[in-house]
Write a protein that holds these residues in place. Structure first.
Motif, PDB file in Angstrom:
ATOM      1  N   ALA A  46       2.201  36.985   8.599  1.00  0.00           N
ATOM      2  CA  ALA A  46       3.567  37.497   8.489  1.00  0.00           C
ATOM      3  C   ALA A  46       4.164  37.165   7.129  1.00  0.00           C
ATOM      4  O   ALA A  46       4.821  38.012   6.502  1.00  0.00           O
ATOM      5  CB  ALA A  46       4.431  36.920   9.604  1.00  0.00           C
ATOM      6  N   ALA A  47       3.933  35.965   6.628  1.00  0.00           N
ATOM      7  CA  ALA A  47       4.453  35.582   5.315  1.00  0.00           C
ATOM      8  C   ALA A  47       3.780  36.388   4.210  1.00  0.00           C
ATOM      9  O   ALA A  47       4.442  36.840   3.270  1.00  0.00           O
ATOM     10  CB  ALA A  47       4.243  34.085   5.086  1.00  0.00           C
ATOM     11  N   GLU A  48       2.486  36.578   4.311  1.00  0.00           N
ATOM     12  CA  GLU A  48       1.767  37.373   3.306  1.00  0.00           C
ATOM     13  C   GLU A  48       2.258  38.817   3.304  1.00  0.00           C
ATOM     14  O   GLU A  48       2.448  39.419   2.246  1.00  0.00           O
ATOM     15  CB  GLU A  48       0.272  37.320   3.579  1.00  0.00           C
ATOM     16  CG  GLU A  48      -0.572  38.111   2.612  1.00  0.00           C
ATOM     17  CD  GLU A  48      -0.537  37.543   1.204  1.00  0.00           C
ATOM     18  OE1 GLU A  48      -0.730  38.326   0.252  1.00  0.00           O
ATOM     19  OE2 GLU A  48      -0.303  36.326   1.044  1.00  0.00           O
ATOM     20  N   HIS A  49       2.477  39.367   4.476  1.00  0.00           N
ATOM     21  CA  HIS A  49       2.975  40.741   4.573  1.00  0.00           C
ATOM     22  C   HIS A  49       4.372  40.854   3.964  1.00  0.00           C
ATOM     23  O   HIS A  49       4.685  41.819   3.280  1.00  0.00           O
ATOM     24  CB  HIS A  49       3.008  41.188   6.031  1.00  0.00           C
ATOM     25  CG  HIS A  49       3.627  42.533   6.240  1.00  0.00           C
ATOM     26  ND1 HIS A  49       2.997  43.697   5.880  1.00  0.00           N
ATOM     27  CD2 HIS A  49       4.833  42.893   6.740  1.00  0.00           C
ATOM     28  CE1 HIS A  49       3.789  44.724   6.166  1.00  0.00           C
ATOM     29  NE2 HIS A  49       4.907  44.250   6.695  1.00  0.00           N
ATOM     30  N   GLN A  50       5.193  39.848   4.208  1.00  0.00           N
ATOM     31  CA  GLN A  50       6.567  39.878   3.710  1.00  0.00           C
ATOM     32  C   GLN A  50       6.603  39.716   2.195  1.00  0.00           C
ATOM     33  O   GLN A  50       7.418  40.358   1.529  1.00  0.00           O
ATOM     34  CB  GLN A  50       7.359  38.747   4.376  1.00  0.00           C
ATOM     35  CG  GLN A  50       8.848  38.822   4.178  1.00  0.00           C
ATOM     36  CD  GLN A  50       9.479  39.932   4.983  1.00  0.00           C
ATOM     37  OE1 GLN A  50       8.873  40.461   5.898  1.00  0.00           O
ATOM     38  NE2 GLN A  50      10.692  40.281   4.633  1.00  0.00           N
ATOM     39  N   LEU A  51       5.745  38.897   1.637  1.00  0.00           N
ATOM     40  CA  LEU A  51       5.798  38.610   0.206  1.00  0.00           C
ATOM     41  C   LEU A  51       4.998  39.588  -0.643  1.00  0.00           C
ATOM     42  O   LEU A  51       5.358  39.838  -1.795  1.00  0.00           O
ATOM     43  CB  LEU A  51       5.296  37.183  -0.054  1.00  0.00           C
ATOM     44  CG  LEU A  51       6.146  36.076   0.548  1.00  0.00           C
ATOM     45  CD1 LEU A  51       5.467  34.725   0.331  1.00  0.00           C
ATOM     46  CD2 LEU A  51       7.535  36.073  -0.063  1.00  0.00           C
ATOM     47  N   GLY A  53       4.075  42.876   0.137  1.00  0.00           N
ATOM     48  CA  GLY A  53       4.247  44.307   0.365  1.00  0.00           C
ATOM     49  C   GLY A  53       5.060  44.969  -0.734  1.00  0.00           C
ATOM     50  O   GLY A  53       5.780  44.335  -1.515  1.00  0.00           O
ATOM     51  N   HIS A  55       7.882  46.497  -0.929  1.00  0.00           N
ATOM     52  CA  HIS A  55       9.160  46.773  -0.291  1.00  0.00           C
ATOM     53  C   HIS A  55      10.170  47.108  -1.379  1.00  0.00           C
ATOM     54  O   HIS A  55      10.321  46.361  -2.345  1.00  0.00           O
ATOM     55  CB  HIS A  55       9.649  45.572   0.518  1.00  0.00           C
ATOM     56  CG  HIS A  55       8.684  45.145   1.572  1.00  0.00           C
ATOM     57  ND1 HIS A  55       8.411  45.913   2.673  1.00  0.00           N
ATOM     58  CD2 HIS A  55       7.916  44.045   1.696  1.00  0.00           C
ATOM     59  CE1 HIS A  55       7.535  45.295   3.432  1.00  0.00           C
ATOM     60  NE2 HIS A  55       7.210  44.158   2.849  1.00  0.00           N
TER      61      HIS A  55
END
Length: 72
Positions: A46-51, A53, A55
């Motif tokens: 989840a942290a890797e996806h948030q950082l 991506g 976005h």
């Protein structure tokens, strides 16, 4: 006076020598460990996806609202 050495010898060997293994305790310990590993892995994903991506950054309010037409 005679003493029997067999009880002393058994005590010296250890009390857990003839005991049955605690299967339930071992399985709960293994499940606890696997649960922690899975939780840490999901938090890492989840942290890797948030950082990592792509976005889009939210536009500041001044750019988000168009300028009003000047009143003549």
């Amino acid at each position: 006076m005679t003493t029997d050495i067999a009880p002393l010898r058994r005590a010296a060997i250890g009390r857990h020598l003839g005991c049955h293994r605690d299967v339930l305790g071992a399985s709960l310990t293994a499940q606890w460990g696997v649960g922690h590993i899975v939780t840490l892995a999901l938090l890492g994903v989840a942290a890797e996806h948030q950082l990592a991506g792509d976005h889009p950054v939210a536009a500041p309010p001044a750019r988000a609202i168009p300028d009003p037409e000047p009143v003549d």
